[in-house]
Design a protein around this motif. Structure first.
Motif, PDB file in Angstrom:
ATOM      1  N   ALA A   1       9.752  22.839 -10.734  1.00 40.27           N
ATOM      2  CA  ALA A   1       9.434  23.579  -9.613  1.00 40.27           C
ATOM      3  C   ALA A   1       8.568  22.596  -8.559  1.00 40.27           C
ATOM      4  N   TYR A   2       7.890  21.281  -9.155  1.00 40.70           N
ATOM      5  CA  TYR A   2       7.274  20.448  -8.461  1.00 40.70           C
ATOM      6  C   TYR A   2       8.287  19.436  -8.110  1.00 40.70           C
ATOM      7  N   LEU A   3       9.511  19.216  -8.481  1.00 42.50           N
ATOM      8  CA  LEU A   3      10.247  17.969  -8.068  1.00 42.50           C
ATOM      9  C   LEU A   3      10.618  17.957  -6.674  1.00 42.50           C
ATOM     10  N   PRO A   4      10.816  18.846  -5.876  1.00 41.23           N
ATOM     11  CA  PRO A   4      10.893  18.629  -4.540  1.00 41.23           C
ATOM     12  C   PRO A   4      10.019  18.136  -3.806  1.00 41.23           C
ATOM     13  N   PHE A   5       8.681  18.043  -4.362  1.00 40.85           N
ATOM     14  CA  PHE A   5       7.486  17.220  -3.688  1.00 40.85           C
ATOM     15  C   PHE A   5       7.580  15.796  -3.717  1.00 40.85           C
ATOM     16  N   VAL A   6       8.478  15.394  -4.750  1.00 45.40           N
ATOM     17  CA  VAL A   6       8.768  13.698  -5.054  1.00 45.40           C
ATOM     18  C   VAL A   6       9.721  13.331  -3.922  1.00 45.40           C
ATOM     19  N   PRO A   7      10.743  13.685  -3.262  1.00 44.23           N
ATOM     20  CA  PRO A   7      11.438  13.363  -2.150  1.00 44.23           C
ATOM     21  C   PRO A   7      10.647  13.100  -0.860  1.00 44.23           C
TER      22      PRO A   7
ATOM     23  N   MET B   1       0.791  -1.051  -0.006  1.00 44.83           N
ATOM     24  CA  MET B   1      -0.026  -0.017  -0.195  1.00 44.83           C
ATOM     25  C   MET B   1       0.870   1.253  -0.178  1.00 44.83           C
ATOM     26  N   ALA B   2       2.325   1.152   0.644  1.00 44.43           N
ATOM     27  CA  ALA B   2       2.820   2.301   0.844  1.00 44.43           C
ATOM     28  C   ALA B   2       3.357   2.633  -0.836  1.00 44.43           C
ATOM     29  N   VAL B   3       3.585   1.589  -1.484  1.00 44.64           N
ATOM     30  CA  VAL B   3       4.121   1.773  -2.826  1.00 44.64           C
ATOM     31  C   VAL B   3       3.133   2.339  -3.936  1.00 44.64           C
ATOM     32  N   TYR B   4       1.834   1.672  -3.467  1.00 43.01           N
ATOM     33  CA  TYR B   4       0.560   2.179  -4.309  1.00 43.01           C
ATOM     34  C   TYR B   4       0.197   3.552  -4.225  1.00 43.01           C
ATOM     35  N   SER B   5       0.312   3.995  -2.785  1.00 41.44           N
ATOM     36  CA  SER B   5      -0.278   5.325  -2.391  1.00 41.44           C
ATOM     37  C   SER B   5       0.887   6.438  -2.902  1.00 41.44           C
ATOM     38  N   ALA B   6       2.082   6.115  -2.828  1.00 38.69           N
ATOM     39  CA  ALA B   6       3.216   6.773  -3.427  1.00 38.69           C
ATOM     40  C   ALA B   6       3.049   7.060  -4.910  1.00 38.69           C
ATOM     41  N   MET B   7       2.530   6.054  -5.699  1.00 38.31           N
ATOM     42  CA  MET B   7       2.485   6.287  -6.997  1.00 38.31           C
ATOM     43  C   MET B   7       0.865   7.176  -7.375  1.00 38.31           C
ATOM     44  N   ALA B   8      -0.049   6.982  -6.407  1.00 34.25           N
ATOM     45  CA  ALA B   8      -1.089   7.960  -6.531  1.00 34.25           C
ATOM     46  C   ALA B   8      -0.732   9.285  -6.439  1.00 34.25           C
ATOM     47  N   ILE B   9       0.026   9.616  -5.517  1.00 36.16           N
ATOM     48  CA  ILE B   9       0.369  11.231  -5.305  1.00 36.16           C
ATOM     49  C   ILE B   9       1.511  11.788  -6.360  1.00 36.16           C
ATOM     50  N   LEU B  10       2.363  10.716  -6.576  1.00 33.08           N
ATOM     51  CA  LEU B  10       3.442  11.018  -7.254  1.00 33.08           C
ATOM     52  C   LEU B  10       2.824  11.038  -8.911  1.00 33.08           C
ATOM     53  N   GLY B  11       2.079  10.336  -9.253  1.00 35.54           N
ATOM     54  CA  GLY B  11       1.348  10.216 -10.445  1.00 35.54           C
ATOM     55  C   GLY B  11       0.867  11.892 -10.846  1.00 35.54           C
ATOM     56  N   ILE B  12       0.320  12.446  -9.927  1.00 33.34           N
ATOM     57  CA  ILE B  12      -0.393  13.739 -10.012  1.00 33.34           C
ATOM     58  C   ILE B  12       0.787  14.762 -10.436  1.00 33.34           C
ATOM     59  N   VAL B  13       1.921  14.571  -9.820  1.00 33.27           N
ATOM     60  CA  VAL B  13       2.796  15.354  -9.814  1.00 33.27           C
ATOM     61  C   VAL B  13       3.710  15.061 -11.244  1.00 33.27           C
ATOM     62  N   ALA B  14       3.867  13.848 -11.426  1.00 30.05           N
ATOM     63  CA  ALA B  14       4.681  13.382 -12.571  1.00 30.05           C
ATOM     64  C   ALA B  14       3.801  13.867 -14.033  1.00 30.05           C
ATOM     65  N   GLY B  15       2.443  14.101 -13.635  1.00 29.77           N
ATOM     66  CA  GLY B  15       1.815  14.595 -14.883  1.00 29.77           C
ATOM     67  C   GLY B  15       2.001  15.857 -15.337  1.00 29.77           C
ATOM     68  N   LEU B  16       2.230  16.620 -14.347  1.00 27.37           N
ATOM     69  CA  LEU B  16       2.509  18.164 -14.374  1.00 27.37           C
ATOM     70  C   LEU B  16       4.140  18.108 -15.057  1.00 27.37           C
TER      71      LEU B  16
END
Length: 532
Positions: A327-333, A156-171
């Protein structure tokens, strides 16, 4: 993994056998397939936003019609989620998951080839339908494949990370593709990924059989139409940048009223159905219901924030699409670090303290974002809120997905998974409607007041054209900063509401997620066996 009781009746045993899966040998590969699919679906929520200006120029969209490039996807996705989740329960999760990926990929290809407005909007709606099949079945596949406890928490940790990061990765991906390729590639990029994941899914995902239940057709029709009309009405209700409110528009009022009638009818149908699309037993657990409400809150706060923050850095700070992506890259780590911490901490200190902390930190980050002005810098104004938001949202998403499936009978995992996704989709529509109304109303009001004040101050003066243009730009940028700040305050208040839910509604403990047998729930229909 099988759930149930040896004393269940023959109908329940038959349904349980249909939903039992054989544990695959390579769980890591299973998780990689599911997580990649989730990343692709989440990415599409934002990747098209960056490409809207070139799409408008290429296909001749008006401002109103252009919104439907985004809205068509959101309406179909949100409206069909419950049906997609239940289809996985009844027809086989792997089968529906692969079908959803193929529909999504084909629609992406057709959308990238679009030569007209209707073509593109229709392709986006079909994309949403594919996502509504893939997203809930992906989450339910985790629930039935990974045993409850550390293994499921890690997944679930991996899945949820993809759920959030997907929004940022889209930008980020949208900025790169629009800058170096074409707007069409924001759609084409899904095709090779979707086909590869679908091919792997057929080989590595556990095989799930059909259930003995049947579809609740009246429930499916009223739920799909009700949620779709709700998303449609909210998508058209928000105040526009010129300050014009549309909450009183006939089509908005009609859509929201019809949505209310249909959703009430859906509740009545479900209460009487022997094979409900949404068994009410799924909602009787206060922790699960709390997770669905927090999902609604995070969707409301997050989608609106990303939308307006992207506009702010491009309009006020003059960032290019590529610089906006950076500008959204720091959100990832920040997200990755806190999902890893949550994965370890949930079994040590329990989920509820992490829920409370995550909600409080995310609300603090959103409040900090409301301090942004046109004179702020990235390092001094955006970086801190971004890191704090990522730190708070990481635990929230992990725990939403974990708790949303806690103690759910195997035959109900699809519908429970779809409820988490419905919360985020409907929340996104609510966020853009309410936050947009507050933000654009404040922008229009501030701009008018500042223009009147400037006119009074300069009475009798004759500034040059360059000076007048500079003054108008200054007024506009200040109005955007002020209005968007009000919108971020609304989002912060929504995240405070998630904190209140975690504090006063939820009582989930470490034992609930430790892998112990679920507590009994009332017996249900054979299509969705409950634990006796």
């Amino acid at each position: 993994m099988t759930t149930g009781t040896p004393h269940a009746g023959p109908g329940a045993r038959q349904a349980r056998a249909a939903t039992t899966v054989q544990a695959p040998r390579k769980l890591g590969l299973v998780l990689a397939v599911i997580a990649t699919a989730q990343l692709m679906v989440a990415l599409d929520l934002t990747i098209v936003n960056v490409a809207l200006p070139p799409i408008q120029h290429a296909l001749g969209f008006s401002g109103t019609n252009l919104e439907w490039v985004v809205n068509a996807y959101a309406v179909a996705f949100g409206g069909l989620l419950l049906l997609g989740g239940r289809a996985g329960d009844l027809l086989g999760r792997r089968r529906i998951f692969i079908a959803g990926l193929l529909v999504f990929s084909l629609a992406s290809l057709l959308g990238g080839l679009a030569t007209g407005q209707t073509w593109l909007i229709a392709a986006r709606a079909v994309q949403g339908a594919g996502a509504a099949m893939a997203a809930p079945t992906a989450l339910s596949l985790i629930a039935v494949t990974f045993p409850q406890g550390r293994a499921r928490t890690r997944a679930m940790a991996v899945y949820s990370a993809m759920a959030i990061l997907g929004i940022v990765a889209g930008l980020i991906a949208g900025g790169l593709l629009v800058t170096y390729a074409s707007w069409r590639w924001v759609l084409f990029v899904n095709v090779p990924i979707g086909l590869a994941v679908a091919a792997l899914a057929g080989r590595v995902l556990p095989k799930t059989g059909r259930s003995t239940g049947r579809f609740d057709l009246p429930g499916a029709l009223t739920a799909t139409a009700g949620v779709a009309l709700l998303v449609y009405g909210l998508s058209n209700a928000a105040t526009t940048p010129d300050g014009a409110s549309h909450w009183g528009d006939a089509k908005v009022v009609a859509a929201l009223a019809a949505a209310a009638v249909l959703l009430v009818a859906f509740a009545v149908i479900e209460a009487r159905s022997s094979h409900p699309l949404l068994p009410f037993r799924v909602l009787r657990n206060r922790d699960r219901s709390g997770a669905y409400l927090i999902s609604l809150c995070t969707g409301t706060a997050l989608i609106g924030m990303f939308f307006f923050l992207t506009l702010f850095v491009q309009e006020v700070w003059g960032y290019s699409p590529l610089k906006t992506a950076a500008a959204y890259l720091p959100f990832v780590p920040a997200v990755l670090a806190t999902t890893a911490v949550t994965q370890q901490g949930v079994n040590r200190i329990g989920p509820r303290p992490l829920l409370i902390t995550g909600s409080a930190v995310a609300a603090g980050g959103m409040f900090w974002a409301s301090r942004l002005t046109e004179h702020s810098t990235f390092a001094g104004g955006m970086l801190g809120p971004e890191l704090l938001l990522g730190a708070g949202l990481g635990p929230l998403f992990v725990l939403i997905f974990l708790i949303g499936l806690i103690k759910v009978a195997t035959g109900d995992t699809g519908v429970a998974s779809s409820l988490v996704n419905v919360g985020q989709q409907v929340g996104g529509a609510i966020g853009l409607a309410i936050v947009g109304t507050v933000a654009w109303s404040a922008v229009a009001s501030n701009r008018q007041s500042a223009a009147a004040a400037a006119a009074a101050t300069q009475a009798g003066a004759h500034p040059s054209a360059a000076q007048a243009a500079a003054l108008q730009a200054q007024i506009y940028h200040h109005a955007l900063a002020t209005g968007f700040s009000r919108g971020y305050l609304v989002s912060a208040g929504v995240l405070v509401l998630s904190l209140v839910i975690a504090l006063f509604m939820m009582r989930v403990s470490r034992a609930d997620l430790s892998g112990a047998e679920p507590t009994p729930e009332p017996a249900g229909d054979a299509s969705s066996p409950n634990l006796a």
